[in-house]
Design a protein around this motif. Structure first.
Motif, PDB file in Angstrom:
ATOM      1  N   LYS A 190      27.520 -46.242  56.427  1.00 61.42           N
ATOM      2  CA  LYS A 190      26.497 -45.391  55.813  1.00 61.42           C
ATOM      3  C   LYS A 190      25.403 -45.019  56.794  1.00 61.42           C
ATOM      4  O   LYS A 190      24.915 -43.896  56.788  1.00 61.42           O
ATOM      5  CB  LYS A 190      25.907 -46.087  54.597  1.00 61.42           C
ATOM      6  N   SER A 191      25.027 -45.978  57.652  1.00 64.08           N
ATOM      7  CA  SER A 191      23.939 -45.667  58.584  1.00 64.08           C
ATOM      8  C   SER A 191      24.358 -44.556  59.531  1.00 64.08           C
ATOM      9  O   SER A 191      23.534 -43.790  60.000  1.00 64.08           O
ATOM     10  CB  SER A 191      23.546 -46.889  59.399  1.00 64.08           C
ATOM     11  N   GLN A 239      26.663 -42.227  58.833  1.00 68.86           N
ATOM     12  CA  GLN A 239      26.930 -40.990  58.114  1.00 68.86           C
ATOM     13  C   GLN A 239      25.703 -40.074  58.041  1.00 68.86           C
ATOM     14  O   GLN A 239      25.835 -38.855  58.034  1.00 68.86           O
ATOM     15  CB  GLN A 239      27.420 -41.303  56.704  1.00 68.86           C
ATOM     16  N   SER A 240      24.534 -40.693  58.054  1.00 67.87           N
ATOM     17  CA  SER A 240      23.354 -39.837  57.934  1.00 67.87           C
ATOM     18  C   SER A 240      23.145 -38.985  59.178  1.00 67.87           C
ATOM     19  O   SER A 240      22.315 -38.093  59.181  1.00 67.87           O
ATOM     20  CB  SER A 240      22.130 -40.693  57.642  1.00 67.87           C
ATOM     21  N   HIS A 241      23.866 -39.263  60.226  1.00 66.04           N
ATOM     22  CA  HIS A 241      23.717 -38.459  61.444  1.00 66.04           C
ATOM     23  C   HIS A 241      24.872 -37.492  61.630  1.00 66.04           C
ATOM     24  O   HIS A 241      25.214 -37.105  62.739  1.00 66.04           O
ATOM     25  CB  HIS A 241      23.584 -39.359  62.669  1.00 66.04           C
TER      26      HIS A 241
END
Lengths: 157, 1150
Positions: free
Chosen positions: B336-337, B339-341
């Motif tokens: 998830k961390s 994916q935000s990029h």
């Protein structure tokens, strides 16, 4: 570090240092293969590539490619730093080094490399102490040679 | 003699030196080989002279030629001669030549031993230096054995120049002569604290290299390195140390916890990119090894991701590349961390550098979710169009397919969209991956029943436009797609709109130009289509037309050169003719023809065949017929080899499965299938589950796409789906909101959401557009988990796996050969190479490993965060040691045996108790300590962390440990995202013999008022040198109510207010026959039940604690004589009752 190669843009090997015992035939094959890969890469591309089970870190200085093979867990950036450090050392020693210096004084280039790296590991992180060691060893060499007169040289003395 | 010397010197003046040689080679570019061969002749002449200067010059030239690739091994002896010159100038050249040309099989190396020893002890430090440098390149096992002692002495040389070289070369010596490691190690360790920074960094280098290969032997050095790390400012050294810690943490998770802070500090403060990169990498590695259930260190991960983003955004291609590389490591555990990029990664796809683009593609693979899949693939499709160069385009194509098909099409919500993507991909020119697209089409059409209608329509269009695919010679690879298209149209022909048209397309003369295997499929499926046409209206115009067409066109295929095509075509032609004949007699035949193709094929897992177990009583190695007599010896030999290998290969595999295990696995599998929403084969009742799901049938997508028929495969279709999907989701969301308002009380069935329980809410909301019933691939009942592979036995570092903490035994001294040269001369029979330890060899006594335990527990102490009981120092030293044996009760004799006479003498209280044990492994459970979710969601935010220590008690290696617990309604083991509710968690380490390690598991509790018992199993593989067996250990996890309490301090006035408030229910308990002093009693309650003392007056005390869900628990403890009465108040009576029961239990035991 497994080995370090120096080769020209024309694909001529200028220096090779192997830190693990490798058969002559394998050496030749690996050198050829690597030169092909590295020379084919475009200037804008990054300096790292994965090759066999190794990581290759290379950098081009003028017409010379410096190319190191490191292992999976090794740090690519510090290897680039090693290459740069070596170039700086050559530069200091020869005074703005060029390819010809390395061709004609290839044994000196090896001596510098040997003072800087040993068995593939950094020997000394200080540029100064490496250069000092080289200079002193060179002095010793000159001392060796200077007392010989021409006559002595000819065996007449 | 003099004349000879004169002659040599005069010759020398005309000799070429190195410069001349180089110049000469450059001037003879056309005939280089010829020129060099004359040079080599000259050099051979020069080497024959006695003058050492001439020889050195010749050797120098040879070294140059060697680099150019010429063989100079014939001059090895001359090189040795030059090495042994007394002049530094020549010696230097000699050693250089040796280091470039010598290797282990160079036979003259053994002549150098004495020369090198002499040089090592030379008063001139540069002589020594040159010898060490040379030796580092060509050291052999013999040289290493003979010189190890000399080099070890040099490690304490007065000059740092020599010391650092000697330290570095030790690594090479260890590799060649592992026996030297233990004797030399203490001195090496000393060098870590050498005053000279060069020597220090050399020692760090060597130990780090050693430890990277065999980390477990170096765990005890962790505190020392930790000190170095926090004090050193040399980035070169720091990088090495940090790398070392990266290797140690998987073995010792507690170390990881300790490291996080200094590493994050470094990340914040350093400006050196190489150091930053190393720190980030190590933090990632640490977090991965901790991630087995620790509440994640989201702050550290965020920091890493942030820093990596900066790297990726940098204009330096190198940093960009490395940033992406490290990002992909985070992706595995913390998707998830990353994916935000997404935006950034997608940007990298536009990069000029192909290697960066490929890295970004790798990342995308792990970043997709149901939500963003369409968007990402759309972007990739754009790139496919733009990409120049077939290799990169092919790479993109495979990645698109990989991304979409990963984990059983988990992220695809709309398979119509996927089929249109595949159809669009067929437009790619010159791709080699036609077969890949084809297999995807087949797979989807077979396994997703709901999509078949749509797929068939698309495939029919493809077949109709086959000329577009086959027209160009370049497009050879893509025509594989037609294989899939023809099969799908034939197999699912009942979905075809216009079977006649497709039949016509399949029998066009042009088909005969396709590859044979595709033609064969065409012919076979034409027959299926024919059957469908026949069934739709026997005797109708269509069916007669179809018949005629078959009879007219099939002969073309009968003439095919391909046997398969020919055979099928003639068979089917005859069949059609026969049908025609029957029909002329007015026989109804359609049903029978369709029966030819009845039945459905299920996909079979690729590994299924391998996993079929050998039936009982079948011995594959037994002879079917007795072997013929041994008369023909020539025939015998190959057979012997064959039968020898066979049992080795097959037997151990089957012995692993015993009956019980099989039955258990079968059971587990059945359970899994029952709860797997994708599996529909098990029983008809499971299908009901789908019907209960939210009304997916009413979703209008299927109707809409009828209005968008695909006519030409050259049109981009998939984009429309992206839009449609967006609308659909919006509508869904609106619907859901309405529903929820209306039926707030109505509880909905779980539907198919269960599998993705752990996913984010937004993910959850996306319902697939179709009934997605992916048929699982068939496997034999008792499929075995495959064993992972072993370490490479040829790894030279394996020999260095040596315990360094054991004290040195007498026979482990390095061989010393002092002043024996004369003796050797006297008695030439004596073997020169034998190390001189004969006298000791007779009395080999291994010293008992005494100091080890203290050192190991030192490390434990350093690492331990657990509170040491306050009065522990006074008890036996074992008690100070939080290692489990002390308090487990399993430790036999270490407990002090004297009667309890002093106050301090008390059984040590430990956090650990025995959980389960068998002959292989012991599990210790730490009293669950609690982590309360700060968000304070009282219903489901409560987590309990359970620390379990695994200790390997046997002589073998334990690996592949998997921890599993049967969840109850109330308490669930937290599993990583994407795994099912019954999946086991793998324990993130392996255990060598005698080693113990700690793992943490997080449980989620709903209600905490009742104690809980959870059953669990630990499965693991016991690996010996020659065999490995599967073992399991069952255990029960006991969550007491006390374990839900957190020691919380409380002031007396707050306490009084609490009691006055009147919200609390009252309860009390009396304990009889308690003889221990009052303060011990209080300490016991505090320790075991997590209370804190609020106030104590004489023999009366008030105590307080709080549960993780915020219940207050107050106690009033009074004692008189031997009776203790406890009055208690709590806002939750059930909880209180249970806590009191547990207190009672505690005191009844003592």
């Amino acid at each position: 570090m497994r080995f370090m190669l120096l080769f020209s843009r024309q694909g001529k090997l200028r220096l090779q240092k192997w830190y693990t015992a490798t058969a002559e035939r394998d050496k030749k094959k690996m050198v050829r293969e690597l030169m092909q890969i590295v020379l084919a890469r475009k200037p804008k591309m990054c300096s790292f590539l994965e090759w066999r089970d190794l990581k290759i870190v290379y950098k081009r200085y003028a017409s010379l490619y410096f190319c190191c093979a490191i292992e999976e867990q090794d740090n690519e950036l510090i290897t680039l730093e090693v290459i740069h450090r070596f170039v700086e050392l050559l530069d200091k020693y020869f005074g703005s080094v060029c390819e010809l210096d390395i061709i004609f004084n290839f044994e000196k280039a090896y001596f510098i490399l040997d003072e800087f790296l040993m068995g593939g590991e950094i020997q000394d992180t200080s540029k100064k102490s490496v250069l000092k060691a080289i200079e002193q060893a060179d002095l010793l060499q000159e001392e060796d040679e200077s007392p010989r007169s021409v006559l002595e040289e000819m065996g007449l003395a | 003699m003099a004349l000879k010397i004169v002659k040599g010197s005069i010759d020398r003046m005309f000799d070429k030196n190195l410069q001349d040689l180089v110049r000469g080679i450059r001037n003879h570019k056309e005939e280089e080989a010829k020129y060099i061969s004359t040079c080599i002749d000259e050099i051979k002449q020069e080497l024959k002279q006695d003058n050492i200067a001439v020889k050195a010059n010749a050797v120098c030239k040879l070294t140059y030629l060697q680099m150019l690739g010429y063989d100079v091994s014939w001059a090895a002896f001359n090189i040795v001669e030059v090495m042994s010159s007394s002049k530094f100038t020549y010696k230097r050249i000699g050693y250089l030549a040796a280091s470039q040309c010598f290797h282990e099989s160079t036979d003259v190396i053994m002549l150098t031993t004495n020369q090198i020893r002499k040089d090592l002890s030379s008063p001139n430090q540069y002589d020594t230096g040159v010898a060490l440098t040379g030796l580092s390149c060509f050291v052999t096992p013999d040289l290493a054995r003979d010189l190890a002692n000399d080099i070890m002495t040099l490690m304490s040389h007065t000059k740092p120049y020599i010391r650092k070289k000697a330290v570095l070369i030790m690594y090479k010596v260890f590799l060649k002569y592992p026996e030297s490691l233990r004797p030399a190690f203490p001195r090496l360790k000393e060098k870590l604290e050498d005053p000279d920074p060069g020597v220090q960094s050399a020692a760090v280098n060597v130990i780090c290299e050693l430890a990277r290969r065999n980390p477990k032997n170096y765990l005890s050095l962790a505190p020392l390195f930790f000190k170095l790390m926090t004090s050193s400012t040399n980035n070169w050294v720091l990088i090495k140390i940090i790398k070392l810690f990266g290797a140690l943490t998987p073995l010792e998770p507690r170390l990881g916890k300790k490291l996080i802070e200094p590493l994050t500090n470094l990340i914040h403060s350093t400006s050196a990119m190489s150091l930053l990169y190393e720190c980030v990498n190590t933090v990632i590695a640490v977090l991965i090894s901790l991630s087995s259930g620790m509440p994640n260190h989201s702050a550290s991960i965020q920091l890493c991701v942030q820093k990596l983003r900066i790297l990726i955004e940098d204009s330096d291609q190198n940093l960009k590349y490395l940033g992406l590389l490290a990002m992909s490591k985070i992706l595995k555990t913390h998707p998830k961390s990353v994916q935000s990029h997404k935006d950034l990664i997608l940007q990298c796809l536009d990069d000029k550098d192909e290697s960066i683009r490929l890295r970004a593609l790798d990342l995308l693979y792990g970043m997709v979710s149901k939500k963003n899949l369409m968007e990402i693939v759309k972007k990739l499709m754009l790139h496919v169009d733009k990409a120049e160069g077939t290799t990169y385009r092919d790479e993109l194509l495979t990645k698109i397919i990989d991304i979409c098909s990963q984990s059983n099409y988990q992220y695809i919500t709309n398979f119509e969209w996927y089929i249109s993507i595949l159809v669009e991909l067929t437009r790619l020119e010159g791709t080699r991956h036609g077969h890949l697209i084809a297999s995807q089409m087949l797979d989807v059409a077979i396994r997703v029943k709901a999509i078949r209608g749509f797929a068939v329509a698309q495939m029919a269009t493809l077949l109709d436009n086959a000329h577009l695919l086959t027209g160009n010679v370049q497009r050879k690879g893509i025509c594989e797609v037609l294989y899939a298209a023809a099969w799908i149209c034939g197999e699912f022909s009942e979905h075809l709109e216009n079977p006649m048209q497709t039949l016509e397309a399949m029998l066009r003369p042009k088909v005969a130009t396709l590859p044979g295997h595709i033609q064969a499929v065409y012919v076979q499926n034409a027959a299926k289509l024919f059957a469908t046409v026949l069934k739709s209206g026997e005797g109708s115009a269509d069916s007669t037309a179809a018949q005629e067409m078959m009879i007219e066109r099939l002969p073309l295929f009968v003439q095919s050169a391909n046997l398969e095509v020919q055979e099928r075509a003639s068979c089917i032609l005859q069949l059609v003719k026969y049908i025609q004949k029957l029909q002329q007699k007015d026989v109804e035949i359609a049903e029978e023809v369709i029966a030819l193709f009845a039945g459905e094929l299920n996909p079979v897992a690729p590994k299924a065949q391998k996993k079929v177990p050998v039936p009982e009583g079948l011995d594959l190695d037994a002879w079917i017929n007795e072997p013929p007599s041994e008369s023909e010896s020539e025939d015998e030999q190959p057979r012997a080899i064959f039968s020898k290998e066979e049992p080795k290969y097959s037997r151990p595999r089957h012995t692993e499965v015993d009956e019980k295990e099989l039955a258990k696995r079968r059971e587990v599998r059945k359970q899994e299938q029952a709860s797997n929403p994708f599996y529909i084969k098990s029983s008809p009742s499971s299908q009901k589950v789908y019907q209960e799901g939210p009304g997916v049938e009413h979703i209008p997508v299927v109707q809409i796409d009828l209005t968008v028929p695909l006519k030409v495969p050259g049109l981009p279709m998939s984009d429309q789906y992206v839009k449609l999907e967006e609308e659909r989701r919006q509508k869904d969301r609106a619907d859901k909101k309405k529903k929820e308002k209306k039926k707030r009380k109505e509880k909905r069935g779980g539907g198919r959401g269960k599998k993705h329980d752990s996913g984010p809410e937004s993910e959850e909301d996306i319902t697939p557009a179709h009934m997605v019933d992916i048929v699982t691939e068939e496997m034999p009942e008792n499929a075995l988990p495959s064993d992972d592979d072993d370490k490479d036995p040829n790894d030279p570092h394996k020999a260095l796996d040596i315990d360094l903490d054991k004290p040195l035994a007498d026979n482990e001294k390095l061989p010393v050969r002092s002043h024996r040269a004369a003796e050797v001369l006297k008695s030439p029979t004596e073997d020169e190479d034998e190390p001189v330890v004969q006298s000791e060899e007779t009395s080999v006594v291994a010293a008992p490993p005494t100091s080890t335990t203290s050192e190991v527990s030192d490390l434990d102490f350093w690492l331990s965060n657990a509170p040491v009981p306050s009065n522990a120092q006074e008890a036996a030293p074992v008690a100070a040691d939080p290692v489990p044996e002390a308090a487990s009760g399993a430790a036999p004799d270490s407990e002090p045996e004297e009667p309890k006479d002093t106050e301090a003498e008390e059984t040590p209280m430990s956090n650990y108790c025995l959980l389960a044990e068998n002959s292989y492994i012991k599990m210790m459970l730490e009293d669950a300590d609690q982590v309360n979710d700060i968000q304070g969601n009282l219903q489901d935010g409560s987590q309990v962390v359970v620390s379990v220590i695994f200790e390997n008690k046997c002589e073998s290696f334990l690996k592949s440990m998997e921890f599993n617990v049967l969840d109850s309604l109330n308490s669930k083991l937290q599993r990583p995202e994407g795994s099912g509710a019954h999946d086991a968690l793998s324990v993130p380490f392996q255990l060598p013999p005698g080693v113990s390690n700690e793992a943490r598991f997080v449980f989620t509790m709903q209600s905490i008022v009742m104690p809980q018992k959870l059953k669990g199993t630990l499965t693991f593989i016991v690996k010996n040198e020659d065999s490995s067996t599967h073992e399991k250990l069952e255990f029960k996890l006991h969550f007491t109510c006390s374990s839900y309490l957190i020691t919380t301090p409380c002031y007396s006035d707050a306490f009084a207010k609490l009691l006055e408030s009147g919200d609390l229910k009252c309860s009390s308990v009396k304990l009889e026959g308690i003889s221990m002093p009052f303060h011990h009693l209080l300490a016991k309650i505090c320790f075991h039940h997590h209370f804190s003392v609020v106030e104590r007056i004489d023999s009366c005390a008030s105590m307080y604690s709080r549960s993780i869900q915020g219940h207050h628990v107050c106690l009033l403890v009074k004692t008189s004589e031997q009776t203790v009465s406890i009055d208690a108040k709590c806002d939750e009576p059930t909880l209180l009752g249970n806590v009191l029961d547990e207190i009672k239990q505690t005191f009844s035991q003592c």
